[in-house]
Write a protein that holds these residues in place. Structure first.
Motif, PDB file in Angstrom:
ATOM      1  N   VAL A   1      71.908  84.589  63.037  1.00 10.28           N
ATOM      2  CA  VAL A   1      72.178  85.803  63.815  1.00 10.28           C
ATOM      3  C   VAL A   1      71.686  85.620  65.245  1.00 10.28           C
ATOM      4  O   VAL A   1      72.337  86.045  66.198  1.00 10.28           O
ATOM      5  CB  VAL A   1      71.526  87.026  63.134  1.00 10.28           C
ATOM      6  CG1 VAL A   1      71.702  88.258  63.991  1.00 10.28           C
ATOM      7  CG2 VAL A   1      72.142  87.255  61.768  1.00 10.28           C
ATOM      8  N   TRP A   2      70.560  84.950  65.406  1.00  6.88           N
ATOM      9  CA  TRP A   2      70.078  84.674  66.767  1.00  6.88           C
ATOM     10  C   TRP A   2      71.061  83.796  67.514  1.00  6.88           C
ATOM     11  O   TRP A   2      71.325  84.014  68.703  1.00  6.88           O
ATOM     12  CB  TRP A   2      68.702  84.011  66.740  1.00  6.88           C
ATOM     13  CG  TRP A   2      67.624  85.022  66.808  1.00  6.88           C
ATOM     14  CD1 TRP A   2      66.742  85.350  65.821  1.00  6.88           C
ATOM     15  CD2 TRP A   2      67.343  85.896  67.899  1.00  6.88           C
ATOM     16  NE1 TRP A   2      65.928  86.375  66.246  1.00  6.88           N
ATOM     17  CE2 TRP A   2      66.272  86.728  67.518  1.00  6.88           C
ATOM     18  CE3 TRP A   2      67.891  86.069  69.174  1.00  6.88           C
ATOM     19  CZ2 TRP A   2      65.735  87.705  68.349  1.00  6.88           C
ATOM     20  CZ3 TRP A   2      67.359  87.047  70.006  1.00  6.88           C
ATOM     21  CH2 TRP A   2      66.297  87.848  69.595  1.00  6.88           C
TER      22      TRP A   2
ATOM     23  N   LEU B   1      72.430  93.267  73.908  1.00  2.00           N
ATOM     24  CA  LEU B   1      72.564  92.497  72.666  1.00  2.00           C
ATOM     25  C   LEU B   1      71.234  92.438  71.928  1.00  2.00           C
ATOM     26  O   LEU B   1      71.204  92.512  70.697  1.00  2.00           O
ATOM     27  CB  LEU B   1      73.044  91.083  72.977  1.00  2.00           C
ATOM     28  CG  LEU B   1      74.541  90.910  73.174  1.00  2.00           C
ATOM     29  CD1 LEU B   1      74.860  89.518  73.647  1.00  2.00           C
ATOM     30  CD2 LEU B   1      75.274  91.174  71.869  1.00  2.00           C
TER      31      LEU B   1
ATOM     32  N   LEU C   1      75.720  90.952  83.293  1.00  3.48           N
ATOM     33  CA  LEU C   1      75.003  90.007  82.430  1.00  3.48           C
ATOM     34  C   LEU C   1      73.636  90.562  82.035  1.00  3.48           C
ATOM     35  O   LEU C   1      73.267  90.520  80.863  1.00  3.48           O
ATOM     36  CB  LEU C   1      74.827  88.668  83.146  1.00  3.48           C
ATOM     37  CG  LEU C   1      76.059  87.778  83.133  1.00  3.48           C
ATOM     38  CD1 LEU C   1      75.789  86.487  83.872  1.00  3.48           C
ATOM     39  CD2 LEU C   1      76.478  87.471  81.706  1.00  3.48           C
TER      40      LEU C   1
ATOM     41  N   PHE D   1      70.679  93.779  68.180  1.00  7.20           N
ATOM     42  CA  PHE D   1      69.990  92.997  67.155  1.00  7.20           C
ATOM     43  C   PHE D   1      68.871  93.834  66.533  1.00  7.20           C
ATOM     44  O   PHE D   1      68.734  93.908  65.311  1.00  7.20           O
ATOM     45  CB  PHE D   1      69.429  91.732  67.814  1.00  7.20           C
ATOM     46  CG  PHE D   1      68.732  90.807  66.872  1.00  7.20           C
ATOM     47  CD1 PHE D   1      69.447  89.858  66.182  1.00  7.20           C
ATOM     48  CD2 PHE D   1      67.371  90.897  66.679  1.00  7.20           C
ATOM     49  CE1 PHE D   1      68.800  89.006  65.304  1.00  7.20           C
ATOM     50  CE2 PHE D   1      66.725  90.049  65.809  1.00  7.20           C
ATOM     51  CZ  PHE D   1      67.439  89.097  65.116  1.00  7.20           C
TER      52      PHE D   1
ATOM     53  N   GLN E   1      74.175  93.514  79.622  1.00 13.22           N
ATOM     54  CA  GLN E   1      74.793  93.151  78.365  1.00 13.22           C
ATOM     55  C   GLN E   1      73.858  92.305  77.504  1.00 13.22           C
ATOM     56  O   GLN E   1      73.755  92.519  76.308  1.00 13.22           O
ATOM     57  CB  GLN E   1      76.099  92.401  78.645  1.00 13.22           C
ATOM     58  CG  GLN E   1      76.866  91.991  77.414  1.00 13.22           C
ATOM     59  CD  GLN E   1      77.298  93.184  76.609  1.00 13.22           C
ATOM     60  OE1 GLN E   1      77.527  94.249  77.171  1.00 13.22           O
ATOM     61  NE2 GLN E   1      77.396  93.037  75.311  1.00 13.22           N
ATOM     62  N   VAL E   2      73.170  91.358  78.125  1.00 18.01           N
ATOM     63  CA  VAL E   2      72.289  90.498  77.335  1.00 18.01           C
ATOM     64  C   VAL E   2      71.147  91.327  76.753  1.00 18.01           C
ATOM     65  O   VAL E   2      70.816  91.210  75.569  1.00 18.01           O
ATOM     66  CB  VAL E   2      71.771  89.329  78.193  1.00 18.01           C
ATOM     67  CG1 VAL E   2      70.684  88.579  77.463  1.00 18.01           C
ATOM     68  CG2 VAL E   2      72.917  88.399  78.527  1.00 18.01           C
TER      69      VAL E   2
ATOM     70  N   SER F   1      76.963  84.889  72.039  1.00 19.19           N
ATOM     71  CA  SER F   1      77.683  86.015  72.635  1.00 19.19           C
ATOM     72  C   SER F   1      77.240  86.239  74.067  1.00 19.19           C
ATOM     73  O   SER F   1      78.044  86.561  74.942  1.00 19.19           O
ATOM     74  CB  SER F   1      77.422  87.298  71.852  1.00 19.19           C
ATOM     75  OG  SER F   1      77.697  87.098  70.502  1.00 19.19           O
ATOM     76  N   ALA F   2      75.939  86.080  74.295  1.00 18.18           N
ATOM     77  CA  ALA F   2      75.422  86.316  75.646  1.00 18.18           C
ATOM     78  C   ALA F   2      76.043  85.312  76.616  1.00 18.18           C
ATOM     79  O   ALA F   2      76.453  85.676  77.724  1.00 18.18           O
ATOM     80  CB  ALA F   2      73.903  86.191  75.649  1.00 18.18           C
TER      81      ALA F   2
ATOM     82  N   VAL G   1      73.713  85.921  68.720  1.00 12.96           N
ATOM     83  CA  VAL G   1      73.330  86.702  69.909  1.00 12.96           C
ATOM     84  C   VAL G   1      73.382  85.823  71.149  1.00 12.96           C
ATOM     85  O   VAL G   1      73.962  86.195  72.186  1.00 12.96           O
ATOM     86  CB  VAL G   1      71.904  87.281  69.721  1.00 12.96           C
ATOM     87  CG1 VAL G   1      71.403  87.882  71.029  1.00 12.96           C
ATOM     88  CG2 VAL G   1      71.908  88.325  68.636  1.00 12.96           C
TER      89      VAL G   1
END
Lengths: 492, 504
Positions: free
Chosen positions: A409-410, B171, B164, B175, B167-168, A416-417, A413
């Motif tokens: 999952v990391w 994320l 960026l 999570f 959005q980062v 995706s980033a 992430v």
């Protein structure tokens, strides 16, 4: 008649029948629209008549070779839909290449037949048969613009490498047969749990072949070249149906044969997933060609999807959620990928492949609707909410969290980033006016518009892309219909 | 009108505004203006009609994705109601401030403004973590377009950086949200994204701490706090005036709101453990933002850095975990919304007239445009923290709260107020005072349209500054519940309620 249609083999038989009809018709009359029309009828029949007819019958085995269950039927619908979209996109595009593009449509329908067989395969024979019918049709489709050098190069590359992968896969099957004495997926269950070196090597070789067809790192080298060389609608088909079919068979094999019970193999697949997510996204950053960007992004996307596959086994694994995730993800991925390539096809209709990123400069001001669709597709591929791509990514997150696969999952992430950057680059290029420097001061005098007067865009292609763009948003905002459909087919 | 209807109205108005561009160049502006006025009237009406027995001014529940226990749960308590009203008001300010600045593609421009604001209203009212994240991201893309299309010279860089960063960090929050939901699922067997249910989630403290950090990362980036503030000066400086007004006026507040509504209540123990680092970041933001603001020569960039400093007070106030600190943070949110929006509007007006933001090319502008001079002086003084105006109440309460918790950091942050006076007055001096710049022969002063908005914001600040009690009363129920859930708040429980100190 109705009883006949409800037979589990009926969809495959009717599709094959349509192919024969097309061959005969093409032999008798050279009329460019016949094959196009029959293909639409064949795939439409599959989607509208066959799928509902077999839906009620539940899971039924066809001999030892195929299992026509909710899972297979779901993919039948998905591939038929993607096939229809590809056909519609191909219409104006292929007509430009050849006055009588009949064989193109015959190949397309055959490829869909291969794909639906692959998705129903629960035996190595049907698995290989399906994949090869699909791949061989694709070789010819990629090379269809015979005059171009790039398509031929791409087809040759795909043919040679894919052939090598198929033979590796066959060798692996032989070794598995040696260890288990069977070619049916289910009779291999428990094999991986035993400490059988031959079986492990066999599974590993089989996996190499599958990972190649799915273009996962480190077996991804062919992908950007083939994506770039193939005509845009064929790339769309390759990216969606071809990968979807192989993944469908892979997931069925992985769960039925329980290969993830072997720690080494599970770890290997997890490593491939991480590598694909990272490599795909990082390499996409470096590209100047939209097709290559999408090629690398598809490597990353299949990497994300592997999380769902791994989540079907392992600690806290939940096979149902993993399968559900795969189906939802693939649906979303199909819609957004087809939308992106649809825009590309629309822009390529003047004989010039709209591949270079610079060809999209200022698109927002020239063709706002197409640019909006591509923006939706790019944001969806990046996994931003309001789009179906977010729902898909959310599902993978959920499957990963349910299976406590935190490392994966990391990686999702982080991948995706990184991904956001290059998807946004596409969006920003479309906003930027031609001649404007990417980061510097605005130029003193406006540059002349790039290229000559624009070719008209076929209405059909534009209409298809708009529908796909709306679907991205609609399912992104209200995904419950997809989820209900998927759980209805695969649920307990 | 239900809450969802308001949000949908804004989204629909965006589409209408876009389409109406063909009819008349001014049509999108009117569509947008009317929508925000309706929104403001609605929010004010809900406010005046009072709360239901649960303390909610409006609420709504619709099933959305039952598979994962995700629902459209929207509700407005006192805090949300104030912020929604502020959002609508700043929407009006944004439309008016860009009235004759944006000449190109006005339809798409208003579309983006309406969609950002719809996202903001969603963020302030969503009580389902999935829905909250959904709106959190809905705010993002239109804002990106506002900067990337209508921004100034380095817009590409600024827009990308903004996207960026947000959005980062978003994320990371996603999570954390999912991990929280699954941790709750493992304990209770129920998959739900409901804020109210997750408040009761039983968490392993170690995991709780990491999840809290995920939320904190997203909110601190949006706020922004040092060291994740670097997107802000670029984004604010490059954005068109309406974009800066929205960014500074309301988007930053979503970060503060997130901390108050989600990060702290969902993870009380972890937040308690993290209080000192968070307050250090707050004090560092106050000082760093102030010093950086002083060293700017660009009018807009100076105001942008001053926002970082003001947001530092919010961080200090929130992590003081007492009524004063939290009330101070909330009052600062409101007051800063008015004062910074006004200053950015001024920066935009100056740039529109002078085609520069450099203060070295200004000077003595008061002579040319006295109305603009008076307005700038008023809002600079407000922003500096002059007693009697809103910002003073907010910062004073935040410092009062922080003082109970950590004296050295409070002292350091209080020094920041002195720095604020220095950069504030230097801004005034360099642009409006001094020798008139010979290059600026004439400059059109503010007209009635601009003055009316300015006066409204002035009244807002005076109201919050002189009689903040209504604001404090609106926020009090939520703060009381929140502090009641914290494990340690004995020093505050014994202290006198803030209500008696409201008037100052």
């Amino acid at each position: 008649m109705l009883a006949l249609l409800a037979h589990p083999l009926a969809p495959y038989a009717t599709l094959a029948l349509f192919i024969v009809v097309m061959l005969v018709a093409v032999g008798a009359v050279r009329e460019r629209n016949i094959a196009f029309g029959v293909t639409l009828v064949a795939l439409g029949f599959l989607l509208v008549v066959n799928v509902p007819a077999v839906l009620g019958t539940g899971s039924s085995d066809v001999g030892d070779l195929m299992r026509v269950d909710g899972y297979a039927i779901f993919f039948m619908a998905l591939f038929a839909g993607a096939g229809i979209v590809t056909t519609l996109l191909s219409g104006p595009y292929v007509t430009r290449l050849s006055p009588w593009p009949d064989e193109y449509y015959i190949l397309l329908t055959t490829a869909v037949l291969g794909a639906v067989v692959t998705a129903a395969a629960n035996h190595f024979v049907s698995f290989l048969l399906g994949i090869e019918v699909l791949s061989i049709s694709l070789y010819a489709m990629i090379a269809y613009p015979r005059e171009g050098r790039k398509p031929l190069e791409a087809a040759a590359k795909y043919l040679v490498l894919s052939g090598a992968a198929s033979s590796t896969m066959l060798f692996g099957m032989a070794l598995i047969y040696m260890a288990s004495g069977s070619l049916a997926f289910e009779s291999m269950a428990g094999l991986s749990a035993h400490d059988s070196l031959i079986a492990d090597i066999g599974v590993a070789m089989l996996l190499v072949g599958i990972l190649f067809k799915l273009s996962l790192a480190p077996f991804h080298m062919w992908t950007p070249d083939v994506y770039q060389g193939a005509p845009a609608p064929v790339t769309a088909f390759l990216a969606t149906v071809s990968k979807g079919a192989v993944f469908a068979a892979f997931l069925r094999y992985a769960t039925d044969a329980g290969i993830l019970a072997s720690d080494a193999i599970a770890l290997g697949i997890a490593a491939v997933a991480v590598l694909s997510m990272v490599a795909g996204n990082v390499l996409a950053l470096l590209q100047e060609s939209v097709k290559r960007i999408l090629a690398y992004s598809s490597i990353a996307h299949v990497g994300y999807l592997l999380i769902a596959l791994i989540a079907t086994a392992g600690i806290g694994g939940n096979a149902a959620l993993g399968v559900e995730t795969t189906l939802v993800y693939l649906t979303g991925y199909f819609v957004m990928t087809l939308a992106a390539f649809g825009v590309m096809t629309a822009l390529s209709s003047d004989g010039q492949e709209a591949d270079d990123l610079m060809a999209y400069e200022g698109l927002f001001w020239r063709r706002p609707v197409l640019a909006a669709v591509l923006t939706a597709a790019a944001l969806s591929l990046a996994g931003i909410p309001l789009t179906v791509g977010f729902i898909a990514k959310f599902y993978v997150f959920a499957a990963g969290a349910e299976g406590t696969l935190w490392v994966l999952v990391w990686a999702l992430v982080i991948g995706s980033a990184i991904g956001i950057y290059y998807y946004l680059r596409i969006v920003f290029t479309m906003i930027r006016k031609p001649g404007e420097e990417p980061t510097g001061e605005s130029p003193e005098e406006p540059a002349p518009p790039a290229g000559g007067p624009e070719a008209t865009i076929p209405r059909l292609t534009a209409a298809v892309t708009i529908v796909l763009g709306l679907a991205i948003l609609a399912f992104g905002i209200y995904p419950t219909p997809i989820i209900d459909f998927v759980t209805g087919l695969t649920g307990p | 009108m239900s809450l969802l209807a308001v949000i949908l109205l804004m989204l629909a108005a965006g589409v209408v505004a876009w389409a109406s561009e063909r009819a008349h160049a001014n049509a999108p502006r009117y569509v947008s203006l009317v929508t925000f006025v309706i929104g403001l009237v609605w929010a004010a009406a809900e406010w005046l009609m009072g709360a239901d027995p649960h303390g909610l001014y409006a609420s709504q529940f619709i099933e959305w994705i039952p598979r994962f226990g995700i629902n459209v749960t929207l509700s407005m308590d006192g805090l949300s109601t104030m912020l929604v009203a502020l959002t609508m008001f700043l929407g009006i300010v944004a439309v008016i401030s860009s009235w004759d600045e944006i000449e190109e593609r006005t339809g798409f421009f208003q579309f983006n403004i309406l969609w950002v604001m719809a996202g903001v209203v969603g963020v302030f009212t969503a009580m389902d973590l999935f829905l909250f994240f959904f709106f959190w991201e809905v705010m993002l893309i239109p804002m990106y377009f506002l900067i990337a299309i209508w921004g100034h010279e380095a817009r590409a860089y600024a827009a990308m950086k903004f996207f960026l960063f947000t959005q980062v960090s978003g994320l990371l929050m996603l999570f954390a949200i999912l991990a929280l939901v699954w941790a709750h699922h493992a304990g209770s067997g129920e998959v739900t994204f409901s804020y109210y249910r997750l408040l009761d989630a039983e968490l392993d403290p170690r995991i709780g701490f990491w999840l809290m950090l995920g939320f904190f990362a997203a909110f601190a980036t949006k706020l922004p706090a040092v060291p994740v503030h670097t997107w802000l000066p670029d984004a604010h400086t490059q954005a068109p005036t309406a974009g800066s007004v929205i960014l500074a006026g309301i988007l930053l507040k979503t970060g503060a709101y997130g901390l108050i509504r989600f990060a702290v209540p969902l993870f009380p123990e972890a937040s308690e453990a993290f209080a000192t680092p968070a307050m250090v970041l707050g004090a560092a933001s106050v000082l760093y933002g102030g010093l950086m603001a002083y060293s700017q020569s660009d009018f807009k960039r100076l105001v942008a850095y001053s926002s970082i400093a003001h947001m530092g007070f919010i961080l200090l106030g929130v992590y003081a975990f007492n009524e004063w600190g939290l009330q101070g943070a909330i009052v600062t949110m409101i007051a800063h919304g008015f004062s910074t929006a006004a200053l950015f509007m001024m920066a935009g007006a100056l740039q529109h007239r002078l085609h520069t933001r450099e203060m070295s090319k200004m000077g003595g502008l008061w002579v040319r445009a006295p109305r603009m001079g008076v307005m700038t002086l008023f809002f600079v003084v407000a922003s500096v923290g002059m007693p009697g105006l809103g910002n003073f109440i907010g910062e004073f309460l935040a410092l009062l709260g922080a003082f109970q918790k950590n004296v050295p950091l409070t002292v350091a942050a209080a020094v920041g107020i002195v720095v604020a006076a220095v950069y504030g007055l230097s801004l005034m001096q360099r642009s409006f005072q001094g020798e008139p710049n010979p290059e600026v022969a004439t400059m059109r002063d503010f007209g009635a349209r601009e003055m009316s908005v300015m006066v409204l914001m002035m009244l807002g600040l005076v109201w919050v500054g002189v009689y903040p009690q209504p604001v404090l009363d609106m926020a009090a129920p939520f703060i009381d519940t929140m502090l009641g859930n914290m494990t340690t708040a004995p020093d505050v429980a014994a202290a006198a309620p803030v209500a008696t100190k409201g008037g100052v």
